[in-house]
Design an enzyme around this catalytic site. Structure first.
Site, mmCIF file in Angstrom:
data_model
loop_
_atom_site.group_PDB
_atom_site.id
_atom_site.type_symbol
_atom_site.label_atom_id
_atom_site.label_comp_id
_atom_site.label_asym_id
_atom_site.label_seq_id
_atom_site.Cartn_x
_atom_site.Cartn_y
_atom_site.Cartn_z
ATOM 1 N N ASN A 28 1.601 84.169 1.076
ATOM 2 C CA ASN A 28 1.462 84.197 -0.375
ATOM 3 C C ASN A 28 1.871 85.602 -0.828
ATOM 4 O OD1 ASN A 28 0.701 84.004 -3.024
ATOM 5 N ND2 ASN A 28 -1.396 83.321 -2.616
ATOM 6 N N ARG B 196 3.750 79.789 -0.455
ATOM 7 C CA ARG B 196 3.310 79.357 -1.769
ATOM 8 C C ARG B 196 4.376 79.808 -2.761
ATOM 9 N NH1 ARG B 196 -2.200 80.947 -4.629
ATOM 10 N NH2 ARG B 196 -1.975 79.541 -6.385
ATOM 11 N N HIS C 210 -1.866 76.254 -10.341
ATOM 12 C CA HIS C 210 -3.036 76.016 -9.476
ATOM 13 C C HIS C 210 -2.972 74.615 -8.872
ATOM 14 C CE1 HIS C 210 -5.802 79.139 -11.639
ATOM 15 N NE2 HIS C 210 -5.228 79.672 -10.580
ATOM 16 N N ARG D 229 -6.471 87.370 -19.109
ATOM 17 C CA ARG D 229 -5.560 86.585 -19.959
ATOM 18 C C ARG D 229 -6.341 85.865 -21.052
ATOM 19 N NH1 ARG D 229 -2.855 83.307 -15.175
ATOM 20 N NH2 ARG D 229 -3.420 84.946 -13.723
ATOM 21 N N GLU E 105 -6.305 76.492 -0.399
ATOM 22 C CA GLU E 105 -4.882 76.286 -0.669
ATOM 23 C C GLU E 105 -4.042 76.482 0.595
ATOM 24 O OE1 GLU E 105 -5.799 79.054 -3.904
ATOM 25 O OE2 GLU E 105 -4.221 78.049 -5.017
#
Ligand code: AMP
Length: 419
Positions: free
Chosen positions: A7, A103, A193, A254, A400
């Protein structure tokens, strides 16, 4: 098969080495052999690697070493994995790492499932840079680096964060702006996601013994980035992140949903350029922006509970309220669901935040079990609602990397991917 899962971020690379095959997948006994992270690539990088021993304990290795780029960082990871110091059973050369799973954040409209990386797939990922200028270039760095370190024959697989959401119907993914902008520029909701929401869906149906077609749940991923996904009949029906990961829930830094007219207003009032407005919305908003203190939920809760800090409380209230609104909206969109499922750093660890979200959802049939809620933290999974609750609540720690390792194995073997 030993799979290296990567990742790649702007100045960091996270990795896991996972041993998996068809039988291990069926028994859910795939093994994590090692994991780690290199941060501050480009300068004196910080290396933190761990090997997982057979009894589940781990041995760590830390060092600070100059690493000029992602390629140097990935070479460092691979050299360490095969080293005598790491001493990972069955791994002593490059050939013992069968494949690499990456990823990749944005697959656009074309890359809708995990796939072997070929030159034409690389080109397609490059074409999506326009849609994810902050993420895809970093992911590509990892892909180029593996080619360099292993040579051109390395088996590489891309697993896309957007892919799980390719089932969104047009009425859920279209923005109500002139249609030609969708046609010309592919402006639409993609959602992110996806690997996490897909894992939650898979794990839930395994735990409760349901066929995928019968899974109707709302998956709530609350980490530094946050998103919520309506999963109907096992497929993503709607999700809160949009064309970019800025839309939707309140996140660490965010803003999530915002009236688009605010952008022009802010720019006019503060004299900000477009880039400065974007930076405010991405880096200075969310929990950090409201509290003026931090984007870290742990610290915010401490400030709210121990110091009665008004703005810390307000940030948590805005955060929880936004999630509640989405749960209500998605229950309507799905015509009901059997469970809401929490995951991600906050979702997995904060009984405090989960209680705030669940409070007032009794009318929807959600009755939290406070003891279960308090006990289900730090990697535990299970139901946190009372037995008989019409809408259940669960905690399922996300994984993940496991999804990426399994997809990589399946792609390399030419096996069918789970729909
Ligand atoms: P992630 O991006 O999934 O690693 O999640 C990071 C977020 O999880 C940060 O905001 C952390 O403060 C939050 N987090 C981790 N542990 C806890 C905890 N025990 N209570 C509240 N928030 C937590």
């Amino acid at each position: 098969m030993n799979i290296l899962v990567l990742n790649c971020g702007s100045s960091s690379v996270k990795f896991q080495l996972i041993n998996t095959d068809q039988q291990l997948i069926e028994l859910n006994t795939d093994k994590r052999l090692a994991h780690g992270v290199i941060e501050r690539i480009g300068g004196p990088a910080l290396v933190h690697f761990s090997v997982v021993n057979a009894d589940g304990s781990s041995r760590s290795h830390r060092e600070a070493v100059p690493l000029r780029d992602h390629s140097a960082a990935i070479e460092k990871i691979v050299q360490w994995i095969i080293s005598q110091e790491a001493n990972i059973p069955g791994i002593s050369s490059y050939a013992d790492i069968a494949a690499v799973g990456h990823r990749v954040v944005h697959g656009g409209e074309e890359l809708t499932s995990s796939m072997m990386i070929t030159d034409s797939v690389i080109k397609q990922i490059e074409d999506c840079i326009d849609l994810a200028p902050l993420h895809n270039p970093q992911n590509l760095k990892g892909i180029y680096a593996i080619k360099k370190v292993f040579g051109g024959t390395a088996k590489q697989v891309a697993v896309f964060d957007t892919a799980f959401h390719h089932t969104l119907p047009d009425y859920a993914y279209l923005y109500a702006i002139p249609y030609q902008f969708y046609r010309r520029h592919k402006i639409r909701r993609y959602g992110f996601h996806g690997v996490s929401h897909r894992y939650v869906q898979y794990r839930y149906r395994t735990l409760v013994g349901l066929e995928r077609e019968n899974v109707n749940v709302i998956s709530i991923h609350l980490g530094n980035g946050c998103s919520i996904c309506a999963i109907k009949a096992g497929h993503s029906l709607d999700t809160s992140m949009g064309m970019t990961p800025l839309e939707g829930l309140v996140m660490g830094t965010r803003s999530g949903d915002i009236d688009p007219a605010i952008l022009e207003h802010l720019s006019h009032k503060e004299g900000y350029s477009q880039a400065e407005v974007q930076s405010v919305l991405n880096k200075q908003s969310g929990l950090l922006g409201i509290s003026g203190l931090t984007n870290d939920m742990r610290e915010l809760i401490a400030e709210a509970v121990e110091n009665d800090d008004r703005r810390a409380k307000l940030a948590i209230d805005v955060f929880a309220y936004r999630i509640k609104k989405y749960i209500g909206a998605y229950l309507a969109a799905m015509n009901g669901a059997s469970a809401v499922i929490f995951t991600g750093g906050i979702g997995e660890n904060s009984d405090f935040v989960r209680e705030k979200i669940a409070h007032g959802l009794e009318w929807l049939g959600l009755h939290l079990d406070y003891d279960r809620n308090a006990a289900t933290i730090r990697g535990k999974e299970g139901k946190i609602s009372q037995d008989g609750s019409r809408l259940e609540a669960w905690v399922i720690p996300t994984n993940e990397e496991l999804m990426i390792a399994r997809d990589t194995f399946r792609c390399v073997m030419g096996l069918e991917l789970p729909r």
